[in-house]
Write a protein that holds these residues in place. Structure first.
Motif, PDB file in Angstrom:
ATOM      1  N   UNK A  87      10.981  44.940 -14.213  1.00 37.62           N
ATOM      2  CA  UNK A  87      12.247  45.148 -15.338  1.00 37.62           C
ATOM      3  C   UNK A  87      12.357  46.218 -15.931  1.00 37.62           C
ATOM      4  N   UNK A  88      13.700  46.275 -16.338  1.00 37.98           N
ATOM      5  CA  UNK A  88      14.023  47.564 -17.121  1.00 37.98           C
ATOM      6  C   UNK A  88      13.222  48.140 -18.011  1.00 37.98           C
ATOM      7  N   UNK A  89      13.134  49.339 -18.171  1.00 39.45           N
ATOM      8  CA  UNK A  89      12.127  49.758 -19.169  1.00 39.45           C
ATOM      9  C   UNK A  89      12.707  51.321 -19.890  1.00 39.45           C
ATOM     10  N   UNK A  90      12.406  50.920 -21.239  1.00 40.76           N
ATOM     11  CA  UNK A  90      12.662  52.239 -21.879  1.00 40.76           C
ATOM     12  C   UNK A  90      11.363  52.638 -22.971  1.00 40.76           C
ATOM     13  N   UNK A  91      11.016  54.002 -22.528  1.00 38.14           N
ATOM     14  CA  UNK A  91       9.543  54.410 -23.355  1.00 38.14           C
ATOM     15  C   UNK A  91       9.880  54.205 -25.039  1.00 38.14           C
ATOM     16  N   UNK A  92       8.606  53.905 -25.652  1.00 40.56           N
ATOM     17  CA  UNK A  92       9.111  53.891 -27.270  1.00 40.56           C
ATOM     18  C   UNK A  92       9.706  55.271 -27.712  1.00 40.56           C
ATOM     19  N   UNK A  93       9.385  56.220 -27.286  1.00 42.02           N
ATOM     20  CA  UNK A  93       9.641  57.564 -27.806  1.00 42.02           C
ATOM     21  C   UNK A  93      11.271  58.056 -27.391  1.00 42.02           C
TER      22      UNK A  93
END
Length: 168
Positions: A87-93
């Motif tokens: 799935x698409x992902x973006x790191x928390x930072x």
């Protein structure tokens, strides 16, 4: 905001037409994401579960995969860096500002590549093509335009659900 590239607006070349549409769609995505409140950026309003920031990084990686990894045949460390666990992902930072800057930088690279090549030029062989013959730059750009247009429509629905303005 970049005005919509009307079909009746004169253009110096087909390459210019493609670049105008890509710029328009890219900046429209940026405007939609920029108008969303911070809490809306990392939550999903859709059953599929993607977030606006995930869509933003996905589009940046789409350009990376098709232009650098595909057409140019460059080695790309993480061509699928927009995905984790299928799935698409973006790191928390990662911030909206960082992701917008990365998308715009990728767009500037696309513009430079398109400006330096003929649309009929065939991409370099490489892993992006999964063993198929590489596509022409024109076919790659056509794919990118439809990808941006489709995802801008998705983002428009999310903006509407969040109470933001819709449309072009």
């Amino acid at each position: 905001m970049i005005p919509f590239p009307e079909p009746t607006s004169p253009a110096g070349s087909r390459s210019e037409v493609f670049l105008r549409y890509l710029d328009y769609f890219r900046e429209s995505v940026v405007a939609k994401v920029s108008a969303l409140a911070e809490p809306e950026l990392r939550q999903s309003r859709l059953p599929s579960g993607w977030t606006p920031l995930e869509l933003l990084t996905h589009l940046r990686h789409v350009e990376l995969r098709w232009i650098e990894w595909g057409f140019q045949g460059r080695t790309v460390a993480e061509p699928w860096g927009d995905r984790r666990d299928d799935r698409w992902y973006v790191a928390p930072d990662e911030t909206r500002s960082d992701l917008v800057a990365a998308l715009r930088a990728q767009g500037a690279h696309t513009t430079a590549v398109v400006s330096a090549h003929d649309l009929a030029e065939i991409g370099a062989p490489g892993p992006r093509w999964n063993g198929a013959d590489p596509a022409s730059l024109e076919r790659v750009l056509f794919h990118l335009v439809q990808e941006y247009a489709r995802h801008l429509g998705h983002l428009d629905v999310v903006a509407e659900l969040a109470g933001n303005p819709t449309g072009e």
